[in-house]
Design an enzyme around this catalytic site. Structure first.
Site, PDB file in Angstrom:
ATOM      1  N   THR A 105      -3.263   5.666  -4.387  1.00 24.23           N
ATOM      2  CA  THR A 105      -2.197   6.472  -3.771  1.00 24.23           C
ATOM      3  C   THR A 105      -0.878   6.316  -4.513  1.00 24.23           C
ATOM      4  O   THR A 105      -0.173   7.294  -4.752  1.00 24.23           O
ATOM      5  CB  THR A 105      -2.002   6.070  -2.296  1.00 24.23           C
ATOM      6  N   THR A 106      -0.548   5.084  -4.888  1.00 26.87           N
ATOM      7  CA  THR A 106       0.718   4.850  -5.604  1.00 26.87           C
ATOM      8  C   THR A 106       0.690   5.539  -6.968  1.00 26.87           C
ATOM      9  O   THR A 106       1.663   6.184  -7.375  1.00 26.87           O
ATOM     10  CB  THR A 106       0.966   3.341  -5.769  1.00 26.87           C
ATOM     11  N   ASP A 136       0.833  -1.203   0.000  1.00 20.86           N
ATOM     12  CA  ASP A 136       0.000   0.000   0.000  1.00 20.86           C
ATOM     13  C   ASP A 136       0.872   1.260   0.000  1.00 20.86           C
ATOM     14  O   ASP A 136       1.648   1.487   0.934  1.00 20.86           O
ATOM     15  CB  ASP A 136      -0.908  -0.020   1.237  1.00 20.86           C
ATOM     16  N   ASP A 144      -9.015   0.147   1.340  1.00 23.56           N
ATOM     17  CA  ASP A 144      -8.989   0.677  -0.027  1.00 23.56           C
ATOM     18  C   ASP A 144     -10.265   0.305  -0.768  1.00 23.56           C
ATOM     19  O   ASP A 144     -10.883   1.125  -1.456  1.00 23.56           O
ATOM     20  CB  ASP A 144      -7.782   0.119  -0.796  1.00 23.56           C
TER      21      ASP A 144
END
Length: 551
Positions: free
Chosen positions: A89-90, A56, A381
């Site tokens: 997010t990545t 994550d 998520d």
């Protein structure tokens, strides 16, 4: 004339820009290999020996010891993405890093940073417009698509092996807590249990209270239960003024004790009169009160967390009362069953069989603590993207399809942009292709072949064409069920662009005062940044390097 003190450091112009861009790119590079269904995990070890193994992006960046102020701006991109949408997010961080990389090349060609920033803003606006025009509408009744979205969010994480079951649980949980005010994911609690397999995870349509009965003589279970929620102390009220009682005779002491017991018995009698079967108390319960409650067959739990009291009230329809004198039958909630059960070696109270439960609990099981922690992150998520889809009602195909389409259309758009901003728009288009390129790299595929095939399909009008990381083929992602909310992409592009533009506009970094001093962004009493704040950040890329060893 000497303006700055001797121990100040100042970096100006291109040196400052280059330093900040390098810091931002380093952060993006640190999480880039985690992207996609074949992304790798990172192991983060702190000085105390605690270990976090995760895929994550936001968790990795939070756990890393990053001091550099520009690098922290990129970390904020991931935190914003996590707060607003819950996933992507990545992707957001990788795009921000690539925007900085492309900008550096333009700056080296003597294109001013503000020109690049202006072009990036224009490109971001156009990108959002394109995505909104291509988005696919989804209704709350389309359960199959919601499950596909939940599964996509888990892909590449530790939960992937059981994503079919977990996606079902996630969709059921989000639909259960949806009401007229929207969807508050605080009403979905995730209970982690080490032991068993992931497939034994389950959804409890009700609340799991992390307490057990206060007295062994109380029943283990109450069926068709009336529930009272009390956020005070089940004890004799103390006077608000300091008082002293002088006892001159043992009989007076006995009278005093008898009066206290009588008052406690009256409190219990009020619960009995209201036909209460279970009471959850926010503070303590007097020992004598426990005895009377057990005698009446009432189940009681004490020192229940405020969040759990609220969850019980929401799930059962009870009202939280602060004074038992005011308790009436209208304040009570109702549940088909309240029972004490063993879960992972701990005794907890399960409030279940609730009509139209608006607060639910996900029990997550796994073989080890690290596995359970990673599944919890995957579920968070997944819950976030399912919520976003229900609220926004629009999705996009995954697998790098939106980014490839944006790159194609933005290159056409660049031709209509006058001046040097045109080069910035083209650079923005190039930067977005980092997503399909990284997906191919992480899957061990040839990046050039993959990109050429993707571009070819999008040129011929296939908007949903994306990269299958398992086979290396370019397929229709929508038909394959790989979809994600529109908001994940738009928020990622917005946040990445804003962070990149902010970093590009900095041409002077001054580190003053005690270099070991405060943290960046801490405010002192007069509202100014502490003198040591920027200094601590300037030495900070050393922290980045150190953490790289841990990964």
């Amino acid at each position: 004339m000497i303006v700055l003190s001797e121990d100040s450091q100042r970096t100006s112009g291109k040196d400052a820009q280059s330093m900040n861009i390098t810091a931002g790119k380093a952060v993006a590079e640190s999480v880039r290999t985690t992207l996609g269904p074949k992304g790798m995990d990172k192991m983060l070890v702190d000085s105390g020996g605690s270990v976090v193994v995760t895929n994550d992006g936001v968790t990795i960046l939070k756990e890393m010891d990053i001091d550099h102020p520009a690098a922290n701006m990129i970390v904020e991109v991931s935190e914003t993405q996590e707060t607003e949408v819950g996933d992507g997010t990545t992707s957001a961080v990788v795009v921000a890093g690539e925007l900085l990389d492309q900008a550096e090349e333009l700056i080296d060609q003597d294109i001013h940073a503000t020109t690049v920033a202006q072009g990036y803003r224009q490109a971001a606006e156009k990108a959002k417009e394109i995505l909104e025009g291509e988005a696919i509408d989804v209704s709350a009744d389309d359960r199959e698509t919601l499950i596909q979205i939940a599964e996509t969010a888990m892909t590449g994480k530790g939960a992937e092996g059981s994503k079919d079951l977990l996606a079902e649980l996630v969709v059921d949980a989000v639909l259960a807590v949806q009401d007229d005010d929207g969807i508050d994911l605080d009403n979905v609690s995730v209970e982690k249990v080490v032991g068993g397999s992931i497939d034994q995870s389950e959804l409890v349509e009700g609340v799991i209270v992390g307490k057990e009965r206060v007295d062994e003589n109380m029943p283990y279970m109450a069926e068709d239960a009336n529930i009272a929620v009390f956020d005070g102390a089940f004890e004799i009220a103390e006077t608000e003024i300091d008082a002293e009682v002088n006892v001159t005779d043992p009989s007076q002491l006995q009278e005093f004790i008898d009066e206290e017991e009588k008052q406690l018995k009256e409190l219990v009698d009020k619960l009995v009169a209201a036909d209460v079967d279970v009471v959850f108390v926010g503070e303590g319960i007097d020992d004598m009160a426990k005895h009377y409650l057990a005698e009446e067959g009432i189940i009681a739990a004490r020192r229940v967390k405020s969040s759990e009291l609220t969850a019980v009230a929401r799930a059962t329809g009870a009202r939280v009362v602060s004074n038992l004198d005011d308790l009436s039958s209208e304040d009570l909630g109702h549940a088909g069953s309240v029972a004490q059960k063993d879960i992972g070696g701990d005794q907890r109270l399960f409030v279940e069989d609730v009509e139209d439960a608006k607060s639910v609990s996900l029990i997550v099981r796994g073989g080890t603590e690290h596995v359970v922690d990673e599944i919890e992150r995957a579920l968070e998520d997944s819950l976030g993207v399912t919520r976003s889809t229900l609220l926004e009602g629009q999705v996009l195909p995954g697998g790098g399809a939106p980014e490839t389409e944006l790159a194609l259309q933005l290159r056409d758009f660049a031709d209509s942009v006058g001046g040097r901003e045109q080069l910035a728009v083209e650079a923005f288009a190039e930067a977005l292709e980092v997503i399909p390129r990284t997906l191919a790299e992480n899957a061990g595929l040839d990046t050039i072949d993959s990109l050429v095939e993707l571009r070819s399909q999008h040129d011929s009008g296939e908007f949903g064409a994306g990269l299958d990381a398992y086979t290396g083929d370019v397929i229709d992602m929508e038909a394959e069920g790989v979809v994600e909310p529109l908001q994940v992409k738009t928020q990622a592009i917005e946040s990445a662009t804003e962070a990149a533009v902010m970093i590009l506009r900095i041409d002077d970094v001054i580190a003053a005062g005690d270099l070991a001093g405060g943290q960046v962004g801490d405010d002192d009493d007069d509202g100014d940044m502490p003198a040591g704040g920027m200094g601590g950040g300037m030495g900070g890329m050393g922290g980045m390097g150190g953490m790289g060893g841990a990964m």
